[in-house]
Design a protein around this motif. Structure first.
Motif, PDB file in Angstrom:
ATOM      1  N   UNK A  53       0.808  -1.121   0.007  1.00  0.00           N
ATOM      2  CA  UNK A  53       0.007   0.198   0.135  1.00  0.00           C
ATOM      3  C   UNK A  53       0.807   1.312   0.099  1.00  0.00           C
ATOM      4  N   UNK A  54       1.873   1.073   0.776  1.00  0.00           N
ATOM      5  CA  UNK A  54       2.753   2.451   0.687  1.00  0.00           C
ATOM      6  C   UNK A  54       3.390   2.570  -0.436  1.00  0.00           C
ATOM      7  N   UNK A  55       3.776   1.473  -1.252  1.00  0.00           N
ATOM      8  CA  UNK A  55       4.578   1.688  -2.347  1.00  0.00           C
ATOM      9  C   UNK A  55       3.420   2.347  -3.555  1.00  0.00           C
ATOM     10  N   UNK A  56       2.295   1.792  -3.387  1.00  0.00           N
ATOM     11  CA  UNK A  56       1.200   2.483  -4.328  1.00  0.00           C
ATOM     12  C   UNK A  56       1.013   3.718  -4.191  1.00  0.00           C
ATOM     13  N   UNK A  57       0.510   4.075  -2.963  1.00  0.00           N
ATOM     14  CA  UNK A  57       0.491   5.391  -2.542  1.00  0.00           C
ATOM     15  C   UNK A  57       1.604   6.445  -2.842  1.00  0.00           C
ATOM     16  N   UNK A  58       2.795   5.688  -2.712  1.00  0.00           N
ATOM     17  CA  UNK A  58       3.964   6.894  -3.261  1.00  0.00           C
ATOM     18  C   UNK A  58       4.060   7.180  -4.677  1.00  0.00           C
ATOM     19  N   UNK A  59       3.117   6.371  -5.531  1.00  0.00           N
ATOM     20  CA  UNK A  59       3.264   6.580  -6.865  1.00  0.00           C
ATOM     21  C   UNK A  59       1.906   7.702  -6.953  1.00  0.00           C
ATOM     22  N   UNK A  60       1.088   7.929  -6.244  1.00  0.00           N
ATOM     23  CA  UNK A  60      -0.085   8.692  -6.649  1.00  0.00           C
ATOM     24  C   UNK A  60       0.330  10.126  -6.649  1.00  0.00           C
ATOM     25  N   UNK A  61      -0.012  10.756  -7.646  1.00  0.00           N
ATOM     26  CA  UNK A  61       0.505  12.238  -7.952  1.00  0.00           C
ATOM     27  C   UNK A  61      -0.902  13.078  -7.798  1.00  0.00           C
ATOM     28  N   UNK A  62      -0.618  14.435  -7.532  1.00  0.00           N
ATOM     29  CA  UNK A  62      -1.513  15.388  -7.468  1.00  0.00           C
ATOM     30  C   UNK A  62      -0.788  16.788  -7.233  1.00  0.00           C
ATOM     31  N   UNK A  63      -1.692  17.706  -7.231  1.00  0.00           N
ATOM     32  CA  UNK A  63      -1.152  19.186  -6.937  1.00  0.00           C
ATOM     33  C   UNK A  63      -2.023  19.576  -5.401  1.00  0.00           C
TER      34      UNK A  63
END
Length: 194
Positions: A53-63
């Motif tokens: 989950x941490x690895x997946x969330x680390x790839x989430x982008x947004x401003x």
């Protein structure tokens, strides 16, 4: 480990929300330091899934984006209200961030709660029917809101259940970058308590 993804609120806003606590029989009010806005509920997972989950969330982008509270309401279980909440002003950026988080977790194989996303901050759990006092509280606080604040990060929380209220702890934080290319590639690993 029981996990969810959410946004923290400014401490001064949590204190202001806590001032509205009271006047509803059978309500268990949320403590100011436990107030948050859930983006995705993961549930009980093992350490490997938590790290995924941490690895997946680390790839989430947004401003970063601005968010504000607006209004109050209830959720019901059957016909009986069981949650009293503060609402959130419409925010396309919030909805996009939630969808990106949900998609990233699902791609990793992590099952998240499938309920339609209804952004809110839980103010109280209603243990029994509060009767007409609930309607009075909702009318008195119908215009509850907040000044906008800037959301600059989201968090992976753990939830620890016991005989009292749940205890929430931030396990990892993920920054929203002004430029999606600036996202941090940090290595987020959860510490195991075992």
């Amino acid at each position: 480990m029981r996990l969810f993804v959410g946004l923290s609120l400014p401490p001064e806003l949590c204190q202001r929300l806590a001032l509205a606590a009271g006047g509803v029989p059978e309500a268990r009010w949320v403590a100011p330091d436990s107030m948050h806005l859930t983006l995705a509920f993961i549930g009980e997972v093992d350490g490997a899934a938590a790290n995924d989950a941490c690895e997946a969330l680390d790839r989430v982008w947004g401003e970063p984006f601005d968010l504000a509270l607006h209004g109050v309401g209830t959720f019901a279980q059957g016909t009986r209200p069981n949650v009293l909440w503060a609402g959130v002003r419409d925010s396309a950026a919030l909805m996009q961030l939630q969808e990106r988080i949900a998609t990233a977790l699902r791609r990793t194989g992590i099952a998240i709660e499938e309920r339609k996303f209804a952004p809110h901050v839980t103010l109280a759990w209603l243990k029994a029917d509060p009767g007409p006092r609930l309607g009075a509280w909702l009318a008195d606080h119908a215009l509850m809101g907040s000044e906008p604040w800037t959301v600059r990060q989201f968090h992976l929380y753990s939830s620890h259940l016991g005989s009292g209220p749940a205890i929430y702890r931030i396990e990892a934080s993920f920054d929203l970058a002004e430029d999606a290319g600036e996202a941090d590639d940090g290595d987020f690993r959860l510490e195991s308590d075992d």
